[in-house]
Write a protein that holds these residues in place. Structure first.
Motif, PDB file in Angstrom:
ATOM      1  N   VAL A 121      13.420  69.907  84.720  1.00  7.31           N
ATOM      2  CA  VAL A 121      13.233  71.316  85.054  1.00  7.31           C
ATOM      3  C   VAL A 121      14.601  71.894  85.373  1.00  7.31           C
ATOM      4  O   VAL A 121      15.359  71.309  86.148  1.00  7.31           O
ATOM      5  N   SER A 122      14.915  73.043  84.787  1.00  7.75           N
ATOM      6  CA  SER A 122      16.152  73.727  85.151  1.00  7.75           C
ATOM      7  C   SER A 122      15.807  75.171  85.506  1.00  7.75           C
ATOM      8  O   SER A 122      14.922  75.779  84.918  1.00  7.75           O
ATOM      9  N   VAL A 123      16.519  75.675  86.509  1.00  8.57           N
ATOM     10  CA  VAL A 123      16.332  77.037  86.981  1.00  8.57           C
ATOM     11  C   VAL A 123      17.632  77.779  86.715  1.00  8.57           C
ATOM     12  O   VAL A 123      18.710  77.190  86.735  1.00  8.57           O
ATOM     13  N   ASP A 124      17.562  79.086  86.499  1.00 10.38           N
ATOM     14  CA  ASP A 124      18.724  79.843  86.047  1.00 10.38           C
ATOM     15  C   ASP A 124      19.962  79.693  86.916  1.00 10.38           C
ATOM     16  O   ASP A 124      21.065  79.916  86.454  1.00 10.38           O
ATOM     17  N   ASP A 125      19.814  79.285  88.145  1.00  9.04           N
ATOM     18  CA  ASP A 125      21.004  79.098  88.977  1.00  9.04           C
ATOM     19  C   ASP A 125      21.622  77.713  88.787  1.00  9.04           C
ATOM     20  O   ASP A 125      22.556  77.339  89.480  1.00  9.04           O
ATOM     21  N   GLY A 126      21.092  76.944  87.836  1.00  6.07           N
ATOM     22  CA  GLY A 126      21.659  75.632  87.565  1.00  6.07           C
ATOM     23  C   GLY A 126      20.912  74.487  88.228  1.00  6.07           C
ATOM     24  O   GLY A 126      21.204  73.335  87.951  1.00  6.07           O
ATOM     25  N   THR A 127      19.954  74.777  89.086  1.00  7.11           N
ATOM     26  CA  THR A 127      19.190  73.713  89.728  1.00  7.11           C
ATOM     27  C   THR A 127      18.480  72.910  88.651  1.00  7.11           C
ATOM     28  O   THR A 127      17.802  73.469  87.803  1.00  7.11           O
ATOM     29  N   ARG A 128      18.649  71.603  88.669  1.00  7.04           N
ATOM     30  CA  ARG A 128      18.025  70.744  87.662  1.00  7.04           C
ATOM     31  C   ARG A 128      17.402  69.544  88.348  1.00  7.04           C
ATOM     32  O   ARG A 128      18.028  68.889  89.180  1.00  7.04           O
ATOM     33  N   ARG A 129      16.159  69.266  87.992  1.00 10.32           N
ATOM     34  CA  ARG A 129      15.453  68.102  88.518  1.00 10.32           C
ATOM     35  C   ARG A 129      14.970  67.276  87.335  1.00 10.32           C
ATOM     36  O   ARG A 129      14.482  67.826  86.342  1.00 10.32           O
ATOM     37  N   THR A 130      15.092  65.949  87.439  1.00 10.88           N
ATOM     38  CA  THR A 130      14.621  65.059  86.384  1.00 10.88           C
ATOM     39  C   THR A 130      13.880  63.883  87.014  1.00 10.88           C
ATOM     40  O   THR A 130      14.126  63.525  88.167  1.00 10.88           O
ATOM     41  N   ALA A 131      12.968  63.301  86.228  1.00 11.38           N
ATOM     42  CA  ALA A 131      12.243  62.111  86.673  1.00 11.38           C
ATOM     43  C   ALA A 131      11.731  61.373  85.442  1.00 11.38           C
ATOM     44  O   ALA A 131      11.569  61.966  84.376  1.00 11.38           O
ATOM     45  N   ARG A 132      11.488  60.059  85.597  1.00 12.98           N
ATOM     46  CA  ARG A 132      10.958  59.215  84.526  1.00 12.98           C
ATOM     47  C   ARG A 132       9.804  58.396  85.064  1.00 12.98           C
ATOM     48  O   ARG A 132       9.764  58.067  86.240  1.00 12.98           O
ATOM     49  N   ALA A 133       8.894  58.015  84.154  1.00 13.53           N
ATOM     50  CA  ALA A 133       7.789  57.134  84.526  1.00 13.53           C
ATOM     51  C   ALA A 133       7.334  56.384  83.282  1.00 13.53           C
ATOM     52  O   ALA A 133       7.511  56.847  82.156  1.00 13.53           O
ATOM     53  N   SER A 134       6.755  55.214  83.487  1.00 13.99           N
ATOM     54  CA  SER A 134       6.199  54.460  82.366  1.00 13.99           C
ATOM     55  C   SER A 134       5.028  53.616  82.858  1.00 13.99           C
ATOM     56  O   SER A 134       4.963  53.246  84.031  1.00 13.99           O
ATOM     57  N   GLY A 135       4.115  53.347  81.924  1.00 13.64           N
ATOM     58  CA  GLY A 135       2.953  52.512  82.241  1.00 13.64           C
ATOM     59  C   GLY A 135       1.684  53.337  82.381  1.00 13.64           C
ATOM     60  O   GLY A 135       1.727  54.562  82.468  1.00 13.64           O
ATOM     61  N   PRO A 136       0.553  52.643  82.406  1.00 17.62           N
ATOM     62  CA  PRO A 136      -0.727  53.339  82.532  1.00 17.62           C
ATOM     63  C   PRO A 136      -0.827  54.127  83.845  1.00 17.62           C
ATOM     64  O   PRO A 136      -0.448  53.627  84.904  1.00 17.62           O
ATOM     65  N   PHE A 137      -1.303  55.345  83.725  1.00 13.07           N
ATOM     66  CA  PHE A 137      -1.552  56.245  84.868  1.00 13.07           C
ATOM     67  C   PHE A 137      -0.306  56.568  85.709  1.00 13.07           C
ATOM     68  O   PHE A 137      -0.419  56.983  86.852  1.00 13.07           O
ATOM     69  N   ALA A 138       0.879  56.374  85.135  1.00 10.84           N
ATOM     70  CA  ALA A 138       2.128  56.714  85.837  1.00 10.84           C
ATOM     71  C   ALA A 138       2.361  58.222  85.762  1.00 10.84           C
ATOM     72  O   ALA A 138       1.840  58.903  84.877  1.00 10.84           O
ATOM     73  N   THR A 139       3.155  58.758  86.715  1.00 14.88           N
ATOM     74  CA  THR A 139       3.458  60.183  86.740  1.00 14.88           C
ATOM     75  C   THR A 139       4.944  60.396  87.026  1.00 14.88           C
ATOM     76  O   THR A 139       5.480  59.819  87.975  1.00 14.88           O
ATOM     77  N   ALA A 140       5.590  61.194  86.201  1.00 16.30           N
ATOM     78  CA  ALA A 140       6.976  61.628  86.446  1.00 16.30           C
ATOM     79  C   ALA A 140       6.881  62.990  87.107  1.00 16.30           C
ATOM     80  O   ALA A 140       6.254  63.907  86.565  1.00 16.30           O
ATOM     81  N   THR A 141       7.474  63.131  88.279  1.00 17.00           N
ATOM     82  CA  THR A 141       7.380  64.385  89.039  1.00 17.00           C
ATOM     83  C   THR A 141       8.754  64.955  89.308  1.00 17.00           C
ATOM     84  O   THR A 141       9.580  64.317  89.946  1.00 17.00           O
ATOM     85  N   CYS A 142       8.982  66.163  88.836  1.00 10.69           N
ATOM     86  CA  CYS A 142      10.196  66.913  89.122  1.00 10.69           C
ATOM     87  C   CYS A 142       9.797  67.981  90.150  1.00 10.69           C
ATOM     88  O   CYS A 142       9.013  68.867  89.831  1.00 10.69           O
ATOM     89  N   SER A 143      10.320  67.889  91.347  1.00 10.15           N
ATOM     90  CA  SER A 143       9.915  68.855  92.378  1.00 10.15           C
ATOM     91  C   SER A 143      11.126  69.308  93.188  1.00 10.15           C
ATOM     92  O   SER A 143      12.197  68.742  93.088  1.00 10.15           O
ATOM     93  N   GLY A 144      10.895  70.336  93.995  1.00  6.37           N
ATOM     94  CA  GLY A 144      11.960  70.843  94.862  1.00  6.37           C
ATOM     95  C   GLY A 144      12.886  71.825  94.200  1.00  6.37           C
ATOM     96  O   GLY A 144      14.024  71.994  94.610  1.00  6.37           O
ATOM     97  N   PHE A 145      12.432  72.505  93.161  1.00  3.14           N
ATOM     98  CA  PHE A 145      13.300  73.477  92.492  1.00  3.14           C
ATOM     99  C   PHE A 145      12.938  74.875  92.891  1.00  3.14           C
ATOM    100  O   PHE A 145      11.974  75.135  93.538  1.00  3.14           O
TER     101      PHE A 145
END
Length: 145
Positions: A121-145
């Motif tokens: 996730v990127s916001v116009d002021d340059g804030t960028r959040r990234t996350a990765r996940a793998s496997g069954p029922f996994a979740t990658a969460t980008c938060s705090g932007f």
């Protein structure tokens, strides 16, 4: 019957007034004035922030199929949550949102078939959040932007 002192005896001093109630009163008055000023500044900042438009770019990459995306945005004066299912990746989306996006959230959830997924996730002021996940029922969460 009243007490009297003998002639020539020292006169006792008058009872002392307690100072602490006055000090406490002054502290409370100063705090109230200070909080009023702080409240006015915060109200001005909140008003300015709530009317500001921000541009948000969401991206999802990986090998997973049937990824469920959940994201937050402001609609009017309320926080809104959107949801969509992606059959294949990669995917990117953009939107303009008015209002607060502090503590925004974007999640890419995998089903029982698993796989790999990454969100960004990127916001116009340059804030960028990234996350990765793998496997069954996994979740990658980008938060705090």
């Amino acid at each position: 019957m009243s007490e009297q002192t003998a002639p020539g005896a020292p006169v006792p001093p008058p009872p002392r007034r307690r100072l602490w109630p006055w000090v406490l009163l002054m502290v409370l008055v100063l705090l109230a004035l200070g909080l009023g000023a702080v409240s006015a500044v915060l109200a001005r900042e909140v008003s300015a922030e709530s009317s500001r438009t921000v541009h948000i770019r969401y991206e999802v990459t990986g090998t997973a199929e049937n990824v469920v995306l959940t994201y937050s945005t402001w609609r009017g004066d309320a926080l809104s949550t959107g949801r969509m299912t992606l059959r294949t990746l990669p995917w990117a989306g953009e939107l303009d949102s008015k209002g607060f996006m502090n503590n925004g959230s974007f999640a890419a959830g995998l089903g029982k078939s698993g796989g790999d997924v990454a969100c960004s996730v990127s916001v116009d002021d340059g804030t960028r959040r990234t996350a990765r996940a793998s496997g069954p029922f996994a979740t990658a969460t980008c938060s705090g932007f």
